[in-house]
Scaffold this active site. Structure first.
Site, PDB file in Angstrom:
ATOM      1  N   ASN A 187       0.836  -1.198   0.000  1.00 50.32           N
ATOM      2  CA  ASN A 187       0.000   0.000   0.000  1.00 50.32           C
ATOM      3  C   ASN A 187       0.872   1.250   0.000  1.00 50.32           C
ATOM      4  O   ASN A 187       1.962   1.277   0.595  1.00 50.32           O
ATOM      5  CB  ASN A 187      -1.016  -0.003   1.142  1.00 50.32           C
ATOM      6  CG  ASN A 187      -0.426  -0.167   2.520  1.00 50.32           C
ATOM      7  OD1 ASN A 187       0.601  -0.809   2.686  1.00 50.32           O
ATOM      8  ND2 ASN A 187      -1.079   0.399   3.514  1.00 50.32           N
ATOM      9  N   GLU A 191      -2.961  -4.820  -2.927  1.00 52.21           N
ATOM     10  CA  GLU A 191      -3.420  -5.783  -3.936  1.00 52.21           C
ATOM     11  C   GLU A 191      -3.561  -5.121  -5.299  1.00 52.21           C
ATOM     12  O   GLU A 191      -3.170  -5.677  -6.327  1.00 52.21           O
ATOM     13  CB  GLU A 191      -4.772  -6.385  -3.536  1.00 52.21           C
ATOM     14  CG  GLU A 191      -4.771  -7.124  -2.202  1.00 52.21           C
ATOM     15  CD  GLU A 191      -5.111  -6.225  -1.020  1.00 52.21           C
ATOM     16  OE1 GLU A 191      -4.651  -5.056  -0.994  1.00 52.21           O
ATOM     17  OE2 GLU A 191      -5.833  -6.688  -0.130  1.00 52.21           O
ATOM     18  N   GLU A 211       0.285   5.287   0.603  1.00 48.17           N
ATOM     19  CA  GLU A 211      -0.687   6.310   1.022  1.00 48.17           C
ATOM     20  C   GLU A 211      -0.266   7.700   0.547  1.00 48.17           C
ATOM     21  O   GLU A 211       0.842   7.900   0.036  1.00 48.17           O
ATOM     22  CB  GLU A 211      -0.838   6.261   2.553  1.00 48.17           C
ATOM     23  CG  GLU A 211      -1.404   4.914   2.999  1.00 48.17           C
ATOM     24  CD  GLU A 211      -1.678   4.814   4.492  1.00 48.17           C
ATOM     25  OE1 GLU A 211      -1.242   5.692   5.253  1.00 48.17           O
ATOM     26  OE2 GLU A 211      -2.353   3.837   4.881  1.00 48.17           O
ATOM     27  N   CYS A 253      -9.961  -5.597   0.499  1.00 52.73           N
ATOM     28  CA  CYS A 253     -11.156  -4.752   0.546  1.00 52.73           C
ATOM     29  C   CYS A 253     -12.017  -4.991  -0.703  1.00 52.73           C
ATOM     30  O   CYS A 253     -11.589  -5.645  -1.663  1.00 52.73           O
ATOM     31  CB  CYS A 253     -10.752  -3.277   0.651  1.00 52.73           C
ATOM     32  SG  CYS A 253     -10.173  -2.563  -0.901  1.00 52.73           S
ATOM     33  N   CYS A 273     -10.514  -3.972  -4.074  1.00 48.39           N
ATOM     34  CA  CYS A 273      -9.469  -4.901  -4.536  1.00 48.39           C
ATOM     35  C   CYS A 273     -10.073  -6.213  -5.026  1.00 48.39           C
ATOM     36  O   CYS A 273      -9.589  -6.805  -5.997  1.00 48.39           O
ATOM     37  CB  CYS A 273      -8.449  -5.147  -3.426  1.00 48.39           C
ATOM     38  SG  CYS A 273      -7.413  -3.698  -3.122  1.00 48.39           S
ATOM     39  N   CYS A 289      -4.149   0.552  -2.395  1.00 42.01           N
ATOM     40  CA  CYS A 289      -3.982  -0.705  -1.662  1.00 42.01           C
ATOM     41  C   CYS A 289      -2.870  -1.568  -2.281  1.00 42.01           C
ATOM     42  O   CYS A 289      -2.548  -1.445  -3.471  1.00 42.01           O
ATOM     43  CB  CYS A 289      -5.271  -1.517  -1.713  1.00 42.01           C
ATOM     44  SG  CYS A 289      -6.644  -0.833  -0.773  1.00 42.01           S
TER      45      CYS A 289
HETATM   46  N1  THU Z   1      -5.303  -1.524   2.427  1.00 46.20           N
HETATM   47  C1  THU Z   1      -4.728  -2.373   1.537  1.00 46.20           C
HETATM   48  O1  THU Z   1      -3.582  -2.184   1.120  1.00 46.20           O
HETATM   49  N2  THU Z   1      -5.453  -3.433   1.106  1.00 46.20           N
HETATM   50  C2  THU Z   1      -6.739  -3.703   1.478  1.00 46.20           C
HETATM   51  O2  THU Z   1      -7.340  -4.624   0.958  1.00 46.20           O
HETATM   52  C3  THU Z   1      -7.375  -2.894   2.529  1.00 46.20           C
HETATM   53  C4  THU Z   1      -6.639  -1.691   2.971  1.00 46.20           C
HETATM   54  C5  THU Z   1      -4.540  -0.351   2.864  1.00 46.20           C
HETATM   55  C6  THU Z   1      -5.097   0.967   2.425  1.00 46.20           C
HETATM   56  C7  THU Z   1      -4.551   1.905   3.470  1.00 46.20           C
HETATM   57  O3  THU Z   1      -3.238   2.288   3.090  1.00 46.20           O
HETATM   58  C8  THU Z   1      -4.447   1.047   4.713  1.00 46.20           C
HETATM   59  O4  THU Z   1      -4.518  -0.303   4.270  1.00 46.20           O
HETATM   60  C9  THU Z   1      -5.547   1.297   5.722  1.00 46.20           C
HETATM   61  O5  THU Z   1      -6.795   1.229   5.142  1.00 46.20           O
END
Ligand code: THU
Length: 137
Positions: free
Chosen positions: A46, A59, A48, A88, A91, A57
């Protein structure tokens, strides 16, 4: 169904990818490793942003990296988080774009010590997912 050996390789790759996570806002680091139909392993983490909604994310980072490298069909996805979090909804939908009708996509959630907390199929995580041509799992 992945062999133990392949699962171990994917878990190692996802744990390593998680070390690259850029998550200064949530402090929730995620690593993902995809097994592609051509045998490649492609990873993502991920990433941000100060403008939170621009964050990506792990994935989806991995899926887009794979597609950009010319590999489109995903056979399995391992995701590593501190608490065994699962992909999520966004994804799941993006993963479903690159599934193979003849090969159900395996989704495995793992913690950083290598413990598997969920091992299932994308069709069970995204029943009746959207697709043109009436595609549903
Ligand atoms: N996140 C992912 O990388 N994958 C997911 O399937 C759910 C959430 C990340 C997004 C964000 O950077 C952090 O987790 C918190 O939501």
């Amino acid at each position: 169904m992945l062999s133990e050996e392949t699962l171990e390789r994917l878990v190692d790759a996802a744990i390593k990818a998680r070390l690259n996570a850029y998550a200064p806002y949530s402090n929730y680091c995620v690593g993902a490793a995809l097994l592609m139909a051509d045998g490649r392993i492609v990873t993502g983490c991920n990433v941000e942003n100060a403008s939170y909604g621009l964050s990506m994310c792990a994935e989806r980072s991995a899926v887009f990296a794979a597609a950009g490298a010319g590999s489109r069909t995903v056979h399995a996805c391992v995701v590593v988080t501190a608490d065994g979090g699962t992909p999520c909804g966004a994804c799941r939908q993006v993963l479903s774009e690159f599934h193979d009708d003849a090969h159900p996509m395996q989704i495995i959630a793992v913690t950083p010590d290598g413990t598997t907390v969920m091992n299932t199929w994308l069709r069970d995580l995204l029943p009746n997912g959207f697709g043109f041509g009436g595609r549903t799992f």
